[in-house]
Design a protein around this motif. Sequence first.
Motif, short mmCIF file in Angstrom:
data_model
loop_
_atom_site.label_atom_id
_atom_site.label_comp_id
_atom_site.label_asym_id
_atom_site.label_seq_id
_atom_site.Cartn_x
_atom_site.Cartn_y
_atom_site.Cartn_z
N GLU A 1 76.11 -43.57 63.73
CA GLU A 1 76.25 -42.58 62.66
C GLU A 1 75.55 -43.02 61.39
O GLU A 1 74.94 -42.22 60.68
N ARG A 2 75.62 -44.30 61.12
CA ARG A 2 74.98 -44.82 59.91
C ARG A 2 73.46 -44.72 60.02
O ARG A 2 72.77 -44.54 59.02
N ILE A 3 72.93 -44.83 61.24
CA ILE A 3 71.49 -44.68 61.43
C ILE A 3 71.06 -43.27 61.05
O ILE A 3 70.02 -43.07 60.43
N VAL A 4 71.88 -42.28 61.41
CA VAL A 4 71.57 -40.90 61.04
C VAL A 4 71.61 -40.75 59.51
O VAL A 4 70.68 -40.20 58.90
N VAL A 5 72.66 -41.27 58.90
CA VAL A 5 72.79 -41.18 57.44
C VAL A 5 71.63 -41.91 56.77
O VAL A 5 71.02 -41.41 55.81
N ASP A 6 71.30 -43.10 57.26
CA ASP A 6 70.16 -43.85 56.70
C ASP A 6 68.89 -43.00 56.73
O ASP A 6 68.13 -42.96 55.76
N THR A 7 68.65 -42.35 57.86
CA THR A 7 67.43 -41.57 58.02
C THR A 7 67.40 -40.39 57.07
O THR A 7 66.37 -40.10 56.44
N VAL A 8 68.54 -39.70 56.93
CA VAL A 8 68.61 -38.58 55.99
C VAL A 8 68.38 -39.08 54.56
O VAL A 8 67.65 -38.46 53.77
N MET A 9 69.00 -40.20 54.20
CA MET A 9 68.86 -40.70 52.84
C MET A 9 67.44 -41.19 52.55
O MET A 9 66.94 -41.02 51.43
N LYS A 10 66.78 -41.77 53.54
CA LYS A 10 65.38 -42.15 53.36
C LYS A 10 64.52 -40.91 53.12
O LYS A 10 63.61 -40.92 52.29
#
Length: 501
Positions: free
Chosen positions: A176-185
Amino acid sequence: MIEIYDTVVIGGGIIAAAAGQHLTAAGFRTLLVERDDYGAGTSSKTSRLQHCGLGYLSAASGSIAAFLAHPRSAIECVSLMRRSMQGRAEFVRLAPGRVKPVTFIIPLTPENAIRRWKARLAFRLMAASDGGKVPLNLRILSAEEARAHPALQGMVGLKSIRGAMSFTEYQYHWPERIVVDTVMKARAIGMEALNHTAVTGLAREGDLWRVTLTAAEGSRVVLARAVVNCAGVWVDEITALAGAPHICKNTGEKGTNIVVRLPEGLRGIGFETVTAAGAPFYLIPWGELHYVGPWDSASDGRPEGFRATEAEIAAILDQLRRLFPSFDLKREDVLYAWAGVRPRSLARDGKGSAPVVREHDLTDEGLPNFFTFTGGLLMTHRDAGRRLTRAVARRLRPSGPPRRLDAPSLHLPDMDQVTEASVTHAVLREQASTLSDILRRRLSVGWEPDLGLRHVDRAAKLAAAHLGWTPEETAAKIADFIGETTTEFSVGTLSRHEAAR
């Protein structure tokens, strides 16, 4: 004034996030819209493995007669293996802190034993697919070595085992954090993103798409030159909303896993085999625990597909008891369970699924500049982002200049604990608005053995100051989180001593 975007990306899973990041980096003015939270759906219910693609190669390497009878399917399986290995190397290089190596062992029983030269050839093919950038560390054990291996102690048929294969896979510590990281990038380079916002209308307005967005505070309309439908298992619902219910590209496949505590000999080691029906079956380490499965069945995107049934839990336990009868695991030994519906590309004949990932340009099917992605995988999400961006670029020119794809990661305070800094960052910088958003997808504590239950009161108190919750609302939010955890993860038997670990 109605805002106009180059692309509106629908969905908030890993494929949508990757599409948004790559489109924005290519210069397209992009809005991403997710009806729940980023990474809250299928992306959070995956195998959590950045696996090497051995399963695809196995599916493609049956008999010569089978290959000749279905050459397209075999070629697609080999292609998926190559993409898996390339995605594995790329992600391990770019985000080493989000994955960890895990040693897997495959017992070679009389039923599934393969010749050693075939095993070595398969691993050479996989290694060649990424240029050997991330080692597979293949080791082929003799029958004597396999019988002595600590991870195989108690396995049925150990006396007749013919050997074993040991190799390295990579596990996402926290998908889930990978998804959030990608959105935030993507947001850092200019993408706009809205979570807890549903697309409730799609219609053509001249040469544009009129997109109706509905959130708790009301509805509004935006216009888009193109729509990129990355809604996972719900892609056909979005296509129907656009006026084309006859266009179906997706079929769902439910996968269920249980979480148990296994003997010390298996601690940190993965185990891979097949069920009596020939389906893959894994014991995958998760901290001090293991998750076991999957148990697969057909499903659509209804909420029931994201919950483990008692029948599915019983089936996994039965398979586990058949493999390791000495474990004698019972229903009360299941700490929790999860299920998710994987999006699968519909086969070309419209019957069943195909083992492929596909981007679909629906322009020639009556939906101008409307793109859909099916069969998306967490492990090849960057490839999916590139493919979708190329598909859009064949139809449209970006309105802005290109930007750097991978902006330097921002400092994330205390993401493994509930503190004032971590909760504040989650709410004010990363759009978290529920306790599940905070505890499972912005912080890692929601995946501790008690699924974040011991942290919920403190997190709610800290979040209330930023989200304006009254004491009554805060209590209701806590109750919602507890209820959701119990329902979504079948936590009824979670013991207090496990929660305290």
